[in-house]
Design an enzyme around this catalytic site. Structure first.
Site, short mmCIF file in Angstrom:
data_model
loop_
_atom_site.label_atom_id
_atom_site.label_comp_id
_atom_site.label_asym_id
_atom_site.label_seq_id
_atom_site.Cartn_x
_atom_site.Cartn_y
_atom_site.Cartn_z
N GLY A 113 0.83 -1.19 0.00
CA GLY A 113 0.00 0.00 0.00
C GLY A 113 0.86 1.25 0.00
O GLY A 113 2.05 1.20 0.34
N CYS A 114 0.28 2.37 -0.37
CA CYS A 114 1.07 3.61 -0.46
C CYS A 114 1.53 4.08 0.91
O CYS A 114 2.73 4.33 1.12
CB CYS A 114 0.27 4.68 -1.19
SG CYS A 114 -1.39 4.96 -0.55
N TYR A 115 0.61 4.20 1.87
CA TYR A 115 1.01 4.61 3.21
C TYR A 115 1.97 3.60 3.86
O TYR A 115 2.98 4.00 4.46
CB TYR A 115 -0.21 4.79 4.11
CG TYR A 115 -1.05 6.00 3.82
CD1 TYR A 115 -0.59 7.29 4.05
CD2 TYR A 115 -2.35 5.85 3.34
CE1 TYR A 115 -1.37 8.41 3.81
CE2 TYR A 115 -3.16 6.97 3.09
CZ TYR A 115 -2.66 8.24 3.32
OH TYR A 115 -3.45 9.33 3.09
N THR A 117 4.12 1.82 2.49
CA THR A 117 5.45 1.94 1.87
C THR A 117 6.31 2.91 2.67
O THR A 117 7.48 2.62 2.97
CB THR A 117 5.32 2.39 0.41
OG1 THR A 117 4.65 1.36 -0.34
CG2 THR A 117 6.68 2.65 -0.21
#
Length: 308
Positions: A113-115, A117
């Site tokens: 996921g972006c967060y 990461t």
């Protein structure tokens, strides 16, 4: 011979950005479905079976369906959804943490996921090294550009220029929490406070540490560990102090960026610290990560096609 690649969900934000990064790359032959075929189960099954690698840019349930449609084929899969990030049999697609060889040899790879990461890039190496405790109740304050919320949120922000800040995940059951806990080897899920700001792309993840109230190494050791851990990696940059000012902000005009900047700041007496990451939620947080994993799986230089 070109590698046959199918992007299931190529018309969405992540899929479109992946296609942009693949422009001009002769290593790949794209399998394309027209608008009438994109949601046709038989056409998707045929494409998934014909591909050497498929990238899933779909909602979670649709991604699970695509994996079932691909059963019986030898197709390797990169899933950009959150459906398989902690699932048995899937390799977590964070090469800097998981290892390039594991991704190179995997059939099923799940994009982070972006967060997570940003969170994992900072916390996981420090917990592994014993410099941060695994049982601490961590908090994460983070903001993202509105593109991370998909078409509905994009339409909301672009229709209402008065929105300056929108908190979400207020019931603290965000779908990113399982992977944040698992891959940082934490005993407790962090308290995660995400929000959206009126910029199309970009993300800052901020983890405050009350060093005087916890069993942890001094901030300079935390910084040294982060810098050493990423010294040989091309996609992630760890800065010696607080980073450059431009790496601490999200710009409305931010260009696509597939790297990530990390830094550790501290107060004067060293009793508090902040671990911070800046990345593009559509870059290293989504499409850029998919291309990085695709390159690794195909035996190509991992930064090919990335915007660094």
């Amino acid at each position: 011979m070109a590698i046959r690649l199918f992007i299931d969900g190529a018309a969405g934000t992540t899929g479109l950005e992946i296609r942009e990064r693949l422009q001009g790359r002769s290593e790949f032959e794209l399998i394309l479905l027209d608008d009438a075929q994109r949601k046709d189960e038989a056409a998707r099954r045929e494409a998934l079976h014909a591909a050497d690698i498929a990238i899933l840019c779909l909602p979670d349930e649709a991604a699970k369906e695509a994996v079932k449609l691909a059963e019986g084929s030898g197709t390797r899969i990169i899933d950009a959804s959150s459906a398989h990030r902690v699932a048995e049999g899937w390799t977590y697609g964070f090469p800097e943490l998981i290892g390039h060889d594991r991704i190179a040899n995997a059939r099923l790879v799940s994009n982070p996921g972006c967060y997570p990461t940003g969170f994992l890039a900072l916390v996981a190496p420090l917990v592994r090294a014993g410099l941060l405790p695994a049982d601490f109740p961590y908090t994460v304050n983070a903001v993202s550009g509105y593109s991370g919320g998909g078409n509905a949120l994009i339409e909301t922000f672009e229709a209402d220029p008065d929105i300056a800040y929108q908190a979400y995940g207020i019931y603290m059951d965000h779908k990113h929490l399982p992977e944040m806990r698992k891959y940082a080897s934490l005993l407790h899920s962090p308290v995660f406070s995400p929000a959206v700001v009126p910029a199309f792309r970009g993300m800052v993840v901020d983890i405050p540490l009350p060093l005087a109230a916890m069993v942890a190494a001094p901030a300079d050791q935390l910084r040294a560990c982060i810098m050493d851990f990423y010294a040989s990696h091309e996609v992630i940059n760890a800065w010696p102090e607080t980073g450059r000012r431009k790496h601490q902000r999200i710009a409305r005009s931010m260009a696509p960026f597939d790297g990530m900047h990390l830094w550790v700041s501290t107060n004067q007496d060293g009793t508090q610290a902040r671990l911070m990451a800046m990345l593009d939620n559509l870059g290293k947080g989504a499409s850029g990560a998919a291309i990085q994993n695709l390159n690794i799986m195909c035996g190509l230089p991992e930064t090919t096609g990335l915007r660094l």
